[in-house]
Design a protein around this motif. Sequence first.
Motif, mmCIF file in Angstrom:
data_model
loop_
_atom_site.group_PDB
_atom_site.id
_atom_site.type_symbol
_atom_site.label_atom_id
_atom_site.label_comp_id
_atom_site.label_asym_id
_atom_site.label_seq_id
_atom_site.Cartn_x
_atom_site.Cartn_y
_atom_site.Cartn_z
ATOM 1 N N HIS A 173 0.858 -1.196 0.000
ATOM 2 C CA HIS A 173 0.000 0.000 0.000
ATOM 3 C C HIS A 173 0.892 1.244 0.000
ATOM 4 O O HIS A 173 2.086 1.178 0.287
ATOM 5 N N SER A 175 0.582 3.566 2.038
ATOM 6 C CA SER A 175 0.669 4.095 3.408
ATOM 7 C C SER A 175 2.125 4.194 3.878
ATOM 8 O O SER A 175 2.434 5.004 4.760
ATOM 9 N N GLN A 178 3.496 7.627 4.031
ATOM 10 C CA GLN A 178 3.181 8.449 5.224
ATOM 11 C C GLN A 178 4.391 8.498 6.141
ATOM 12 O O GLN A 178 4.797 9.555 6.616
ATOM 13 N N ARG A 199 0.158 -6.885 -4.578
ATOM 14 C CA ARG A 199 -0.333 -7.907 -3.648
ATOM 15 C C ARG A 199 -0.408 -9.254 -4.347
ATOM 16 O O ARG A 199 -0.662 -9.311 -5.551
ATOM 17 N N GLN A 213 -2.921 3.117 -5.980
ATOM 18 C CA GLN A 213 -3.643 3.743 -4.873
ATOM 19 C C GLN A 213 -3.325 5.225 -4.849
ATOM 20 O O GLN A 213 -2.336 5.672 -5.446
ATOM 21 N N GLU A 215 -2.858 7.829 -1.637
ATOM 22 C CA GLU A 215 -2.843 7.984 -0.192
ATOM 23 C C GLU A 215 -3.003 9.466 0.127
ATOM 24 O O GLU A 215 -2.529 10.323 -0.624
ATOM 25 N N PHE A 253 -8.100 -0.530 10.942
ATOM 26 C CA PHE A 253 -6.747 -0.485 10.372
ATOM 27 C C PHE A 253 -5.820 -0.219 11.543
ATOM 28 O O PHE A 253 -6.159 0.555 12.451
ATOM 29 N N TYR A 255 -3.153 1.435 11.733
ATOM 30 C CA TYR A 255 -2.518 2.755 11.770
ATOM 31 C C TYR A 255 -3.493 3.897 11.950
ATOM 32 O O TYR A 255 -3.103 5.068 11.898
ATOM 33 N N THR A 256 -4.804 3.574 12.103
ATOM 34 C CA THR A 256 -5.772 4.648 12.378
ATOM 35 C C THR A 256 -6.701 4.226 13.515
ATOM 36 O O THR A 256 -6.972 3.042 13.712
ATOM 37 N N GLY A 281 -10.210 3.193 2.453
ATOM 38 C CA GLY A 281 -10.062 3.064 3.895
ATOM 39 C C GLY A 281 -9.537 4.387 4.424
ATOM 40 O O GLY A 281 -8.839 5.110 3.720
ATOM 41 N N CYS A 282 -9.881 4.686 5.670
ATOM 42 C CA CYS A 282 -9.405 5.964 6.213
ATOM 43 C C CYS A 282 -9.546 5.964 7.737
ATOM 44 O O CYS A 282 -10.055 5.007 8.323
ATOM 45 N N ALA A 304 -5.908 10.156 7.649
ATOM 46 C CA ALA A 304 -5.264 9.568 6.470
ATOM 47 C C ALA A 304 -6.313 8.759 5.718
ATOM 48 O O ALA A 304 -7.327 8.352 6.293
ATOM 49 N N PHE A 305 -6.065 8.579 4.436
ATOM 50 C CA PHE A 305 -6.957 7.702 3.660
ATOM 51 C C PHE A 305 -6.159 7.002 2.575
ATOM 52 O O PHE A 305 -5.051 7.408 2.234
ATOM 53 N N GLY A 306 -6.710 5.940 2.027
ATOM 54 C CA GLY A 306 -6.128 5.278 0.858
ATOM 55 C C GLY A 306 -7.252 4.842 -0.072
ATOM 56 O O GLY A 306 -8.144 4.095 0.336
HETATM 57 N N1 DAH Z 1 -3.639 1.044 3.286
HETATM 58 C C1 DAH Z 1 -5.027 0.655 3.205
HETATM 59 C C2 DAH Z 1 -5.192 -0.402 2.142
HETATM 60 O O1 DAH Z 1 -4.319 -0.568 1.343
HETATM 61 C C3 DAH Z 1 -5.873 1.821 2.885
HETATM 62 C C4 DAH Z 1 -5.857 2.807 4.012
HETATM 63 C C5 DAH Z 1 -6.686 2.646 5.083
HETATM 64 C C6 DAH Z 1 -4.998 3.878 3.975
HETATM 65 C C7 DAH Z 1 -6.698 3.556 6.131
HETATM 66 C C8 DAH Z 1 -4.986 4.804 5.017
HETATM 67 C C9 DAH Z 1 -5.849 4.618 6.071
HETATM 68 O O2 DAH Z 1 -4.179 5.845 5.025
HETATM 69 O O3 DAH Z 1 -5.852 5.529 7.087
HETATM 70 O O4 DAH Z 1 -6.207 -1.038 2.080
#
Ligand code: DAH
Length: 336
Positions: A173, A175, A178, A199, A213, A215, A253, A255-256, A281-282, A304-306
Motif C-alpha cells: 500500500h 501508506s 506516510q 499484492r 492507490q 494515499e 486499520f 494505523y488509524t 479506507g481511512c 489519512a486515507f487510501g
Molecule cells: N492502506 C489501506 C489499504 O491498502 C488503505 C488505508 C486505510 C490507507 C486507512 C490509510 C488509512 O491511510 O488511514 O487497504
Amino acid sequence: MSLIDQIAPVKDSAMADLEEARDLAALDQAKGRYLGAEGRFTALMKQLGALPKEERPLAGKAINAAKVEIEAAVLARRTQLELEALMPAEPIDFTLPGRRRFVGRLHPLTRVTEDIVRCFRRLGFAVADGPEVEDEYHCFDALNTPADHPARDSQDTFFLEPNLGESMLLRTHTSSVQIRVMSKQPPPVRIVVPGRVYRRDNADSTHNPTFQQIEGLYVDKGVTVGDLKGTVETVFKELLGDEVRLRFRPHYFSYTEPSFEIDFSSSLTKSMGKEWLEIAGCGMVHPSVFQAVGYDAEEWSGWAFGFGIERIAMIRYGIPDIRLFYENDIRFLAQF
Ligand code: DAH
C-alpha cells in the motif's frame, strides 16, 4: 513578282495563321486556306507548270521545301492543341492527402489520478512519492502492524530475496509513504501520494497483482473526523458529480483509530447493480504512528486515507473488469 519570290510571304503568313489557331477545327481551316484544293500554297504549285522549263527545277524545289515546313508546323500545332484539350479547364490539386498521425492519449488510470491530484492540490495538498521496493519497517512496523498480521504473510505480500540481511518487499500500500514523509519533516503535513502497489492476489475481474492507490495524509493541530469527511466528500463530488453519496462505516486499520471504510453510491453504482461500493479506507492517525515518526500525539492530530484508483476509474467509466487497465489493448485505450 516571280514565283520564287512569292513563296516566302505565303509561307510566313501560313505559319502565323497556324500559330493563331486556338483549336483543332480552326487549325484544319487554316491548313485548308493554304494546302487545300483552293489554298494559297496550292495556287503557287499550280503556277509551276506555267514556268519556263529551265526555271521549274529550282522553283519546284523551293516550293516543296516550304510545303514540308508548313506540314510539319501543322503537325506540331496539332499535337500541341491535342495536349491542351486533354488538360482540365479548372486547375486540379494533385497534392496527396496528409498522412494521419496517430495521436496518443493518457491512460484512463493516469487521467483519474491526475484529476484526483488536481482536486487535492486546490485544497492545499502537495504530492509526495516513495519507493515501490520497500522495507518492512515503512510498510508495516511503523504503521503499527504487528508481526503476526496476515498482510505480513508471504501468501499476501511479494517478498524479495533478502539483501544484506534485510528483507525487502514490494509495497502492499502507499501508506508506507506516510512514514517516509513524516520521518523527514515536522508537522504540519498535507500530502497526497499516488502510486503503484503489489499484492499476491490472483487476477480476476476485481483483483490484479498490481494496482494503483492514492494515499492522503493531513496532520495539523485540532484536525477532526469532520475535516476528513468534508474533504473526501468535496473531492468525490468534484470527481464524479454532485449526486454522489458517501457512507463512512466503522472498520479496523492498525494505523488509524477510529478507522472507517468509505462506501460510495451514485446512479452509476446503481446501474452496476449495487447500491454501495467500497472505495477507500481511512481514519484518524494512530498515536503509535506519530510516536514512530517522532510527532507529539498530544499536540498534533491527523487523518489519512487510501483510495483504490482502479475502483474509481471503473465507476467513472463503467468498466466491468480491472484487467482491462493492464492489457494495453489499443481498442480499449483509444476510447478515453
Ligand atoms: N492502506 C489501506 C489499504 O491498502 C488503505 C488505508 C486505510 C490507507 C486507512 C490509510 C488509512 O491511510 O488511514 O487497504
